[in-house]
Motif scaffolding. Sequence first.
Motif, PDB file in Angstrom:
ATOM      1  N   ILE A  95      73.999  12.636   1.291  1.00  0.00           N
ATOM      2  CA  ILE A  95      72.871  13.576   1.217  1.00  0.00           C
ATOM      3  C   ILE A  95      72.701  14.058  -0.226  1.00  0.00           C
ATOM      4  O   ILE A  95      71.598  14.114  -0.762  1.00  0.00           O
ATOM      5  N   ARG A  96      73.831  14.366  -0.869  1.00  0.00           N
ATOM      6  CA  ARG A  96      73.774  14.807  -2.268  1.00  0.00           C
ATOM      7  C   ARG A  96      73.079  13.762  -3.140  1.00  0.00           C
ATOM      8  O   ARG A  96      72.283  14.073  -4.014  1.00  0.00           O
ATOM      9  N   HIS A  97      73.381  12.491  -2.864  1.00  0.00           N
ATOM     10  CA  HIS A  97      72.831  11.410  -3.682  1.00  0.00           C
ATOM     11  C   HIS A  97      71.325  11.225  -3.504  1.00  0.00           C
ATOM     12  O   HIS A  97      70.697  10.541  -4.300  1.00  0.00           O
ATOM     13  N   LEU A  98      70.752  11.800  -2.440  1.00  0.00           N
ATOM     14  CA  LEU A  98      69.317  11.623  -2.199  1.00  0.00           C
ATOM     15  C   LEU A  98      68.483  12.069  -3.401  1.00  0.00           C
ATOM     16  O   LEU A  98      67.392  11.575  -3.635  1.00  0.00           O
ATOM     17  N   ARG A  99      69.031  13.013  -4.161  1.00  0.00           N
ATOM     18  CA  ARG A  99      68.225  13.520  -5.280  1.00  0.00           C
ATOM     19  C   ARG A  99      67.973  12.440  -6.343  1.00  0.00           C
ATOM     20  O   ARG A  99      67.068  12.568  -7.154  1.00  0.00           O
ATOM     21  N   VAL A 153      62.676  16.623  -5.620  1.00  0.00           N
ATOM     22  CA  VAL A 153      63.803  16.874  -4.723  1.00  0.00           C
ATOM     23  C   VAL A 153      63.558  18.129  -3.890  1.00  0.00           C
ATOM     24  O   VAL A 153      63.298  19.198  -4.438  1.00  0.00           O
ATOM     25  N   ILE A 159      68.054  19.915  -0.421  1.00  0.00           N
ATOM     26  CA  ILE A 159      69.003  18.989  -1.054  1.00  0.00           C
ATOM     27  C   ILE A 159      69.574  19.616  -2.328  1.00  0.00           C
ATOM     28  O   ILE A 159      70.756  19.452  -2.640  1.00  0.00           O
ATOM     29  N   GLN A 176      73.916  20.725  -3.026  1.00  0.00           N
ATOM     30  CA  GLN A 176      74.611  19.909  -4.034  1.00  0.00           C
ATOM     31  C   GLN A 176      76.122  20.204  -4.132  1.00  0.00           C
ATOM     32  O   GLN A 176      76.933  19.288  -4.127  1.00  0.00           O
ATOM     33  N   GLY A 232      78.056  18.593  -1.528  1.00  0.00           N
ATOM     34  CA  GLY A 232      78.243  17.170  -1.790  1.00  0.00           C
ATOM     35  C   GLY A 232      79.492  16.919  -2.619  1.00  0.00           C
ATOM     36  O   GLY A 232      80.215  15.952  -2.390  1.00  0.00           O
TER      37      GLY A 232
END
Lengths: 240, 517
Positions: free
Chosen positions: A85-89, A95, A99, A103, A106
């Motif tokens: 989920i953190r990497h979605l940015r 963003v 999210i 962070q 994450g």
Amino acid sequence: MSVLYALLFYVATVIFVVGMVMKIRQYWNTPAPLKIPTTPAPTTATGVVFRMAREVLVFESLFKSNRWIWIFGYLFHVGLALVTIRHLRYFIEDVPTIIMVMQPLGVAGGFMMIIGLIGLWTRRIVVERIRYITNPSDHLILLLLVMIGFSGMMMKFISHTDIVMLKTFILGLFGFSIHDLPLDFPLLVHLLLVATLMIIFPFSKLLHAPGIFFSPTRNQIDNPREQRHTAPWTRNLDKL
Amino acid sequence: MADFQVPEYREYPGAPIPLQEGATAHLKPFLAKPNHQEQLGFPGELVENWEEKAIAKMGDLLNRYRSLRVYMDACVKCGSCTDKCHYFQGTADPKNMPVARQDLMRSVYRRYFTLAGKYFPKLVGARDMTREVLDEWYSYFHQCSQCRRCSVFCPYGIDTAEISMAAREIMDSIGYGQKYCNEILGKLQTIGNNLGLPGKALESTLGEFEEEIEEDTGLPVKIPIDKVGADILLITPSADFFAEPHIDGLMGYAKVFHEAGVNWTLSSYASEAANFSMFIGSYDNLKVVAERIRKAALDLGVKRIIVGECGHAWRVAYSFWNTTAGIGSGGDEPYAQALQKQLDHNYPIPQHICEFIWDLIQKGKLRFDKSQTDWRTVTFHDSCNVARGSRMGNYPGGQFDIPRNVIKAVCNNYYDMDPDTIKEKTYCCGGGGGLLTDDLMEIRVKGALPRMEALNEVVKDHGVTHLAAICAICKAQFAKILPYYKFPMDMIVSTHQLVSEALVMTGSTQEEELDEE
């Protein structure tokens, strides 16, 4: 190098997506001719949804079975989910706040993931029963995941990479335009390993992820007396 | 008494078991003779190019059974199941760990059906189909009682039973079957029951039981057979006709039916609830055997079907009869309708004898004198196939409550065994899944260890004197192996034997005596 990595990710994505679609289609198309839920089992479809949710979200059966495997396995999977989920940015232009807010979670996820993996790996080596059933590939997958975790954590805590440049590279890939990738060693290792993971996914035990949803002992409704359950090939054998 | 060591009770049954590689590699059942094989439609002996044939059969099964397909792929070797099998606990042989047993087949699957196994066999533990592999299959897939305990604890629900059934089907298809199961299935399909008891012999046996009941109760209780126009067809394991303590259970059913005033019958054509086709994973045979019951139901014109005390038979009846023979409700196809329009769907079809009697008890239709069973202190052994492969009643887990309710209705002294060894976590008796044969006595005795430990505990703590069961295989197995663990063989009782003992029938000598007091 940027071109190479761009190609690598295109290839990895194609293999992952096509491989998974083919596997899922194969599971879907293979009939389950007999009612074999492990009972006691839910007697309604809603009940099955809840059973499956408990299995997928809290690893119910594993919890019943072995607390150590559950703790490490759960740490790893929840950590991995948080990290993802953190990497979605890096993949989304604007963003969403949610999210951004999560962070730090994450980052915690990164630690959970590595602790979980090391716990599982230690058991794989130390517990005689598990050592006995281990193949070289089981170690390699653990190594791969641990390395992905470490290389990622390195970029967070030791040597930062140019995130803006990386994001430009990734977003560029969606439009088939190749931008420069920051040539940092941890990043290159990290990306290479993630691509490897995507490539082996449809050919390895990582298929447990789609597999659980197709497991007849977990996804069937316990109603064989009330409804006649058949498959095309069993119906063909019915002769009046 | 035996040429092997009976395992000793462990001080801490949960403690890790040091592995003893190859501890039971020498155990294997007698091979089926050509005539046993052929009457079931299998080749008589190991065919030429059996390696290819086995792989082709595996491919066929992978396409027909989603369970096998998914379970071959999904295992992550987490180790959750490794200590859950009673045969592993009793033998310490690592190949009796559920995952290792699955791997006997998974290694071959990977070699022939996966990319990784084709190109990197060593890496993923893939193996060619060789003679050595076949021998291992024959040995260790006959050390699995298909009890499904491992599947309860697997995070993906991988069921080793499904895999051992497939393995046995593959071995049968190349002419390498097991004598015990296949010989018995042959008798069932030619004569009508596992024992090979013809109709005439059956009638005279039932006559003796009628006399015995009359002597005991003073009532002319009948055990009808082949009675056209009866409402209820009773399908019960043929062990109920000749083995101890099974026959006491059968007389119990007869007394309950009589007291309930229902019109019931047995069938000589379908005088067997057991269906060992499940053990050998053969859908074709499963169907042929189940269709005998369909035919009997049609010929006799019955409205209801009740199943006697038998574990795997109840799984087959409850879970598979509707699919294989249309015996159940909710079937739209003409094949299913042909039978189902005749049946009375106000009752569950099929119905377990415990469901039937519990219903009567709840309605207050039966009178019991519980003092008759006071000399016993009872515990209940959940049979694996009833516990984890079926249900009773109308809610999940009814299969645990209903038999206990029945026992508690007829016995004052009842105690459960350790919660980790009953209900969904119950241990197999050690003789299920087609292992109830003298050539596998060693694995039967060793596999009973966890159950015997739990029994020993309630014997010591609560003075339990009797172990009640609702399965013909469990009863036969316990009668044989209890003495190995220094318990009397008559410690095992039928649940309906207890019912029979406490039942006070209307107009019986028991009723007279009771009312005089």
